[in-house]
Design a protein around this motif. Structure first.
Motif, PDB file in Angstrom:
ATOM      1  N   THR A   1       4.973   0.135  30.629  1.00 21.35           N
ATOM      2  CA  THR A   1       4.939  -1.103  31.403  1.00 21.35           C
ATOM      3  C   THR A   1       5.999  -2.070  30.866  1.00 21.35           C
ATOM      4  OG1 THR A   1       3.399  -2.164  29.885  1.00 21.35           O
ATOM      5  CG2 THR A   1       2.443  -0.855  31.691  1.00 21.35           C
ATOM      6  N   ARG A   2       6.286  -3.097  31.651  1.00 22.54           N
ATOM      7  CA  ARG A   2       7.193  -4.138  31.152  1.00 22.54           C
ATOM      8  C   ARG A   2       6.652  -4.706  29.833  1.00 22.54           C
ATOM      9  NH1 ARG A   2      11.180  -7.738  33.229  1.00 22.54           N
ATOM     10  NH2 ARG A   2      11.055  -6.586  35.182  1.00 22.54           N
ATOM     11  N   GLY A   3       5.346  -4.885  29.790  1.00 19.03           N
ATOM     12  CA  GLY A   3       4.735  -5.417  28.570  1.00 19.03           C
ATOM     13  C   GLY A   3       4.978  -4.527  27.363  1.00 19.03           C
ATOM     14  N   ASN A   4       4.963  -3.209  27.575  1.00 22.94           N
ATOM     15  CA  ASN A   4       5.254  -2.301  26.456  1.00 22.94           C
ATOM     16  C   ASN A   4       6.652  -2.562  25.904  1.00 22.94           C
ATOM     17  OD1 ASN A   4       3.612   0.475  28.128  1.00 22.94           O
ATOM     18  ND2 ASN A   4       2.766  -0.874  26.572  1.00 22.94           N
ATOM     19  N   PHE A   5       7.625  -2.725  26.814  1.00 22.58           N
ATOM     20  CA  PHE A   5       8.999  -2.979  26.363  1.00 22.58           C
ATOM     21  C   PHE A   5       9.112  -4.349  25.695  1.00 22.58           C
ATOM     22  CE2 PHE A   5       9.897   0.361  29.487  1.00 22.58           C
ATOM     23  CZ  PHE A   5      10.787   1.146  28.783  1.00 22.58           C
ATOM     24  N   VAL A   6       8.488  -5.341  26.302  1.00 16.54           N
ATOM     25  CA  VAL A   6       8.545  -6.689  25.730  1.00 16.54           C
ATOM     26  C   VAL A   6       7.959  -6.676  24.321  1.00 16.54           C
ATOM     27  CG1 VAL A   6       7.582  -9.025  25.942  1.00 16.54           C
ATOM     28  CG2 VAL A   6       8.545  -7.880  27.962  1.00 16.54           C
ATOM     29  N   ASP A   7       6.814  -6.024  24.192  1.00 21.89           N
ATOM     30  CA  ASP A   7       6.162  -5.979  22.868  1.00 21.89           C
ATOM     31  C   ASP A   7       7.015  -5.233  21.856  1.00 21.89           C
ATOM     32  OD1 ASP A   7       4.041  -7.300  23.987  1.00 21.89           O
ATOM     33  OD2 ASP A   7       2.716  -5.548  24.072  1.00 21.89           O
ATOM     34  N   SER A   8       7.619  -4.139  22.311  1.00 22.28           N
ATOM     35  CA  SER A   8       8.418  -3.330  21.401  1.00 22.28           C
ATOM     36  C   SER A   8       9.635  -4.119  20.900  1.00 22.28           C
ATOM     37  CB  SER A   8       8.851  -2.044  22.127  1.00 22.28           C
ATOM     38  OG  SER A   8       9.418  -1.125  21.237  1.00 22.28           O
ATOM     39  N   LEU A   9      10.303  -4.792  21.826  1.00 28.22           N
ATOM     40  CA  LEU A   9      11.465  -5.599  21.414  1.00 28.22           C
ATOM     41  C   LEU A   9      11.023  -6.754  20.514  1.00 28.22           C
ATOM     42  CD1 LEU A   9      13.564  -5.701  24.720  1.00 28.22           C
ATOM     43  CD2 LEU A   9      13.996  -4.313  22.673  1.00 28.22           C
ATOM     44  N   ALA A  10       9.906  -7.382  20.886  1.00 29.62           N
ATOM     45  CA  ALA A  10       9.420  -8.514  20.085  1.00 29.62           C
ATOM     46  C   ALA A  10       9.037  -8.073  18.677  1.00 29.62           C
ATOM     47  CB  ALA A  10       8.226  -9.160  20.780  1.00 29.62           C
ATOM     48  N   ALA A  11       8.603  -6.808  18.572  1.00 28.84           N
ATOM     49  CA  ALA A  11       8.224  -6.284  17.249  1.00 28.84           C
ATOM     50  C   ALA A  11       9.441  -5.927  16.407  1.00 28.84           C
ATOM     51  CB  ALA A  11       7.336  -5.059  17.421  1.00 28.84           C
ATOM     52  N   GLY A  12      10.618  -6.035  17.005  1.00 29.27           N
ATOM     53  CA  GLY A  12      11.840  -5.753  16.243  1.00 29.27           C
ATOM     54  C   GLY A  12      12.252  -4.302  16.258  1.00 29.27           C
ATOM     55  N   HIS A  13      11.683  -3.518  17.151  1.00 28.41           N
ATOM     56  CA  HIS A  13      12.096  -2.112  17.234  1.00 28.41           C
ATOM     57  C   HIS A  13      13.541  -2.026  17.709  1.00 28.41           C
ATOM     58  CE1 HIS A  13       7.552  -1.180  17.916  1.00 28.41           C
ATOM     59  NE2 HIS A  13       7.827  -1.543  16.676  1.00 28.41           N
ATOM     60  N   ARG A  14      14.165  -0.914  17.341  1.00 27.17           N
ATOM     61  CA  ARG A  14      15.576  -0.751  17.699  1.00 27.17           C
ATOM     62  C   ARG A  14      15.676  -0.239  19.127  1.00 27.17           C
ATOM     63  NH1 ARG A  14      19.439   3.419  17.663  1.00 27.17           N
ATOM     64  NH2 ARG A  14      21.530   2.738  17.056  1.00 27.17           N
ATOM     65  N   GLY A  15      16.150  -1.105  19.996  1.00 25.98           N
ATOM     66  CA  GLY A  15      16.363  -0.698  21.378  1.00 25.98           C
ATOM     67  C   GLY A  15      17.850  -0.578  21.637  1.00 25.98           C
ATOM     68  N   GLU A  16      18.237   0.552  22.179  1.00 26.47           N
ATOM     69  CA  GLU A  16      19.660   0.801  22.416  1.00 26.47           C
ATOM     70  C   GLU A  16      19.856   1.298  23.837  1.00 26.47           C
ATOM     71  OE1 GLU A  16      23.154   0.900  20.175  1.00 26.47           O
ATOM     72  OE2 GLU A  16      22.023   2.496  19.227  1.00 26.47           O
ATOM     73  N   LEU A  17      20.888   0.751  24.486  1.00 21.82           N
ATOM     74  CA  LEU A  17      21.227   1.173  25.845  1.00 21.82           C
ATOM     75  C   LEU A  17      22.525   1.943  25.826  1.00 21.82           C
ATOM     76  CD1 LEU A  17      20.890  -2.109  27.965  1.00 21.82           C
ATOM     77  CD2 LEU A  17      19.182  -0.321  27.688  1.00 21.82           C
ATOM     78  N   LEU A  18      22.593   2.961  26.660  1.00 22.58           N
ATOM     79  CA  LEU A  18      23.862   3.615  26.951  1.00 22.58           C
ATOM     80  C   LEU A  18      24.289   3.102  28.320  1.00 22.58           C
ATOM     81  CD1 LEU A  18      26.001   5.771  26.182  1.00 22.58           C
ATOM     82  CD2 LEU A  18      24.597   7.429  27.426  1.00 22.58           C
ATOM     83  N   VAL A  19      25.434   2.438  28.360  1.00 26.90           N
ATOM     84  CA  VAL A  19      25.858   1.815  29.615  1.00 26.90           C
ATOM     85  C   VAL A  19      27.223   2.331  30.043  1.00 26.90           C
ATOM     86  CG1 VAL A  19      24.530  -0.305  29.256  1.00 26.90           C
ATOM     87  CG2 VAL A  19      26.882  -0.176  28.449  1.00 26.90           C
ATOM     88  N   HIS A  20      27.397   2.342  31.324  1.00 28.32           N
ATOM     89  CA  HIS A  20      28.660   2.723  31.926  1.00 28.32           C
ATOM     90  C   HIS A  20      29.623   1.544  31.823  1.00 28.32           C
ATOM     91  CE1 HIS A  20      31.409   3.895  35.229  1.00 28.32           C
ATOM     92  NE2 HIS A  20      31.063   5.120  34.878  1.00 28.32           N
ATOM     93  N   ALA A  21      30.908   1.813  31.998  1.00 30.10           N
ATOM     94  CA  ALA A  21      31.916   0.746  31.943  1.00 30.10           C
ATOM     95  C   ALA A  21      31.610  -0.368  32.942  1.00 30.10           C
ATOM     96  CB  ALA A  21      33.297   1.333  32.214  1.00 30.10           C
ATOM     97  N   ASN A  22      30.994  -0.007  34.066  1.00 27.20           N
ATOM     98  CA  ASN A  22      30.675  -1.027  35.076  1.00 27.20           C
ATOM     99  C   ASN A  22      29.406  -1.809  34.740  1.00 27.20           C
ATOM    100  OD1 ASN A  22      28.492   0.583  35.688  1.00 27.20           O
ATOM    101  ND2 ASN A  22      29.342   1.377  37.603  1.00 27.20           N
ATOM    102  N   GLY A  23      28.817  -1.508  33.593  1.00 21.76           N
ATOM    103  CA  GLY A  23      27.644  -2.247  33.135  1.00 21.76           C
ATOM    104  C   GLY A  23      26.319  -1.616  33.516  1.00 21.76           C
ATOM    105  N   SER A  24      26.339  -0.605  34.369  1.00 18.66           N
ATOM    106  CA  SER A  24      25.063  -0.015  34.778  1.00 18.66           C
ATOM    107  C   SER A  24      24.453   0.787  33.630  1.00 18.66           C
ATOM    108  CB  SER A  24      25.242   0.852  36.021  1.00 18.66           C
ATOM    109  OG  SER A  24      26.065   1.947  35.727  1.00 18.66           O
TER     110      SER A  24
END
Ligand SMILES: CC(C)(COP(=O)(O)OP(=O)(O)OC[C@H]1O[C@@H](n2cnc3c(N)ncnc32)[C@H](O)[C@@H]1OP(=O)(O)O)[C@@H](O)C(=O)NCCC(=O)NCCS
Length: 184
Positions: free
Chosen positions: A50-73
């Protein structure tokens, strides 16, 4: 993986990560990314975080990493929780239309480099027993099955599904992950 309850050498270096570059980059996940992340999450899983799971995880300081395309997607992401001498991979996801192009390997390469830089010697995770693709990915990455959690995941009307616990040891000094444009 565990949503905070459910719960991610290179396959292509050890069997298949794609060459670096390709207009891709890694960057930290923030709350501003969650619309895109949740869209992918819902497309990729029958039982998404859920969105809440992600919010909680980021708030807890977990390492969140995105792989993004040059266009930002956003192509994919991983979230991992640091322990004393281990990293718990909580979520590893690649958007369905970008799968089987080495992107999970890129995210895992980056996580492994991060762990080595911190002197962390082990990554572990849970994966659904029925998730044959992810299990194959992790086996190819050198993870081994170390345990079973019965009824760990929700499985709709069928009740619950078991999780396999898998673990990757990162011996000190192993340096088969190259430095590349995706490193940070
Ligand atoms: C599992 C997942 C992260 C793999 O991402 P990906 O970017 O497609 O993986 P890669 O392209 O890096 O795959 C590397 C290797 O892993 C194995 N693999 C990955 N997906 C596979 C699949 N669906 N079936 C069989 N093998 C698979 C293959 O050996 C593959 O190499 P190949 O393509 O040369 O055969 C992606 O399918 C996904 O997001 N699935 C939904 C969410 C999920 O299940 N996450 C894991 C939760 S534990």
């Amino acid at each position: 993986m565990s949503a905070p309850q459910r719960s991610p050498a290179s396959v292509r270096q050890r069997g298949g990560a794609a060459a670096p570059g390709h207009g891709l980059r890694l960057r930290p996940m923030t709350a501003a990314d969650l619309d895109a992340v949740i869209e992918i999450e819902h497309a990729a899983y029958g039982f998404p975080w859920t969105r809440g799971n992600f919010v909680d995880s980021l708030a807890a300081g977990h390492r969140g990493e995105l792989l993004v395309h040059a266009n930002g997607s956003v192509i994919g992401y991983c979230l991992a929780m640091r322990g004393v001498d281990e990293m718990h991979l909580l979520n590893l996801t690649v958007a369905p239309r970008h799968q089987r192009q080495g992107h999970a390997c890129r995210l895992l390469d980056a996580l492994e480099r991060h762990c080595r830089a911190l002197g962390i010697g082990r990554i572990w995770l849970e994966v659904r027993m029925s998730n044959a693709g992810a299990r194959r990915l992790y086996l190819r990455r050198g993870f081994v099955e170390t345990g079973l959690r019965r009824g760990y995941y929700p499985a709709g009307a069928a009740g619950r599904e078991d999780a396999l616990v898998m673990q990757l040891e990162l011996p000190a000094g192993r340096s088969d992950a190259p430095s590349d444009a995706l490193d940070r």
